[in-house]
Design an enzyme around this catalytic site. Structure first.
Site, PDB file in Angstrom:
ATOM      1  N   TYR A  44       7.425  -7.384   2.945  1.00 54.66           N
ATOM      2  CA  TYR A  44       7.105  -6.124   2.269  1.00 54.66           C
ATOM      3  C   TYR A  44       6.370  -6.432   0.978  1.00 54.66           C
ATOM      4  CZ  TYR A  44       7.910  -1.844  -0.406  1.00 54.66           C
ATOM      5  OH  TYR A  44       7.742  -0.710  -1.162  1.00 54.66           O
ATOM      6  N   GLU A  81       1.194   0.359  -0.360  1.00 58.21           N
ATOM      7  CA  GLU A  81       2.380  -0.312   0.171  1.00 58.21           C
ATOM      8  C   GLU A  81       2.079  -0.831   1.576  1.00 58.21           C
ATOM      9  OE1 GLU A  81       6.819   1.330   0.244  1.00 58.21           O
ATOM     10  OE2 GLU A  81       5.663   2.074   1.923  1.00 58.21           O
TER      11      GLU A  81
END
Ligand code: GDP
Ligand code: MN
Length: 410
Positions: free
Chosen positions: A128, A200
């Site tokens: 991530y 993101e």
């Protein structure tokens, strides 16, 4: 709570086009829109020579993989998950189950009007990585466990960088994730160039033993004040397709309003009368009856909504147009929920006349009375409906003190 939107969320395919411009690794993809289903369908299947593709709902929400599709008219469950890794032969079977239906996720309900088909990759590990605007510069978040588990994980790291973010800063983050510094830097450049408030990548996938990386999913939010610099982000879809569905916790009255000011007033008066909004759908100043119809159908199928309050002050939006949308929505739906309609301004009488006598529709031009009616009918519906909403069971009987009453004055 009600939050004014100050950013534009990009669709995944738009975010990936941005990444592509910065030479970041993404899967080859195409986008299929509603209405293109029949003519393009056969080509789509034959275009894909790879073993597997990933078929993904293009809706502005996360957690699509964990969601499911519902038919907006009947509320029937049509398909589990908004993300499917399948052989190309199954694309044509999935598309009609996705396009035109509502993807229900933890974050809300979104009508799916476009689907991405991309070449699937093997995933060995998921990481991530996100960039966010910070008061002093940029905030970088990362986690060596990405993907679906991220929401439950407490080991996400964060670092803020004020001033320059160059190759050295990128290298610091890159070493934490064991990926290349140039990838981190390119992601930062994409973030900056897009005037994004958030970029993101969840997940960044490691696809083989050599450590090949792939940006599997991308979420980008762009500062609305900078949008004039980015004609490329203007959605090709009409505004009525992109929802401005603001979901609230612990409410059961669906509100369809026009304008942020009226939304606030609507929330205030519902609270004052002992109720609570489940959501706000702002149809804005350029609404069409089709958009009103879609909005109401969304709320009719949303299980947390016990009553719908249409509260529209006509200006450019006309009362008869709103009424037309209400009528079309009810004609398409088998669900029954009380619908309170308050119309004011342009053509409100014409709208009222169209709605009078429709079963389950309550026309009430007075703001305060409409609010009380919405609270009462929502609580009645909640008590009688099968799902028995725990919210607001007794809201209509609740005690409250109007805050403008003399006793409250200092
Ligand atoms: P989200 O659920 O909205 O966050 O959608 P994602 O695009 O992140 O997809 C959800 C999950 O599906 C990812 O975390 C992956 O585990 C899986 N997934 C997505 N694309 C692929 C792919 O090309 N190959 C494989 N094997 N899994 C994928
Ligand atoms: Mn994701």
């Amino acid at each position: 709570m009600f939050i004014q939107r100050r950013f534009l969320s990009l669709y995944e395919y738009q975010a990936k086009q941005l990444l592509q411009r910065f030479n970041l690794p993404i899967q080859r993809f195409t986008v299929i829109r509603e209405g293109e289903l029949n003519d393009k369908n056969s080509n789509i299947v034959h275009d894909w020579k790879c073993k597997k593709v990933v078929v993904k709902a293009q809706v502005q929400t996360g957690g699509r993989g964990m969601g499911h599709f519902e038919d907006p008219a009947t509320g029937a469950h049509v398909l589990q998950s908004g993300v499917h890794v399948v052989p190309p032969t199954r694309i044509s079977e999935l598309l009609p189950k996705m396009l035109g239906n509502v993807l229900v996720t933890k974050q809300g309900r979104n009508r799916c009007s476009a689907v991405m088909v991309a070449e699937a990759v093997d995933i060995r590990r998921e990481l991530y990585l996100a960039f966010q605007v910070d008061r002093t510069g940029v905030r970088v978040l990362w986690n060596t466990n990405g993907g679906m588990a991220i929401e439950n994980s407490h080991d996400t790291h964060m670092r803020c960088f004020s001033g320059n973010f160059g190759i050295e800063e990128a290298a610091e983050i890159a070493s934490e994730l064991a990926i290349s510094p140039s990838m981190v830097l390119q992601l930062y450049r994409a973030f900056k160039t897009a005037d994004a408030t958030l970029l993101e990548i969840n997940p960044v996938a490691i696809t083989d033993d050599k450590g090949t990386l792939m940006c599997i999913d991308a979420k980008v939010e762009v500062d609305e004040a900078a949008l004039f610099r980015h004609p490329e982000f203007q959605s090709e879809e009409p505004a009525e397709m992109s929802g401005s569905y603001v979901r609230m916790d612990n409410g059961n009255i669906g509100c369809l309003v026009n304008g942020a000011g009226l939304a606030m007033a609507t929330m205030d008066i519902l609270k004052l009368r002992g109720g609570a909004p489940a959501n706000f759908l702002d149809i804005g100043g350029t609404a069409t009856s089709k958009r009103v119809q879609q909005a109401i159908n969304d709320m009719l199928t949303d299980p947390v909504v016990d009553a719908i309050w249409v509260n529209v002050f006509g200006g450019i939006v006309r009362g008869d147009m709103v009424a037309q949308g209400v009528i079309e929505a009810l004609a398409r739906s088998m669900q029954q929920k009380p619908l309170i309609v308050r119309l004011a301004g342009s053509n409100w009488q014409a709208g009222r006349d169209m709605l009078l006598g429709l079963p389950g529709v309550y026309v009430e031009p007075d703001f305060d009375r409409a609010a009380s009616l919405a609270v009462l009918l929502a609580s009645k519906h909640s008590n009688t409906s099968a799902h028995s909403n725990p919210i607001n069971k007794t809201s209509a009987d609740m005690q409250f003190t109007p805050r403008w009453c003399a006793a409250n004055k200092p």
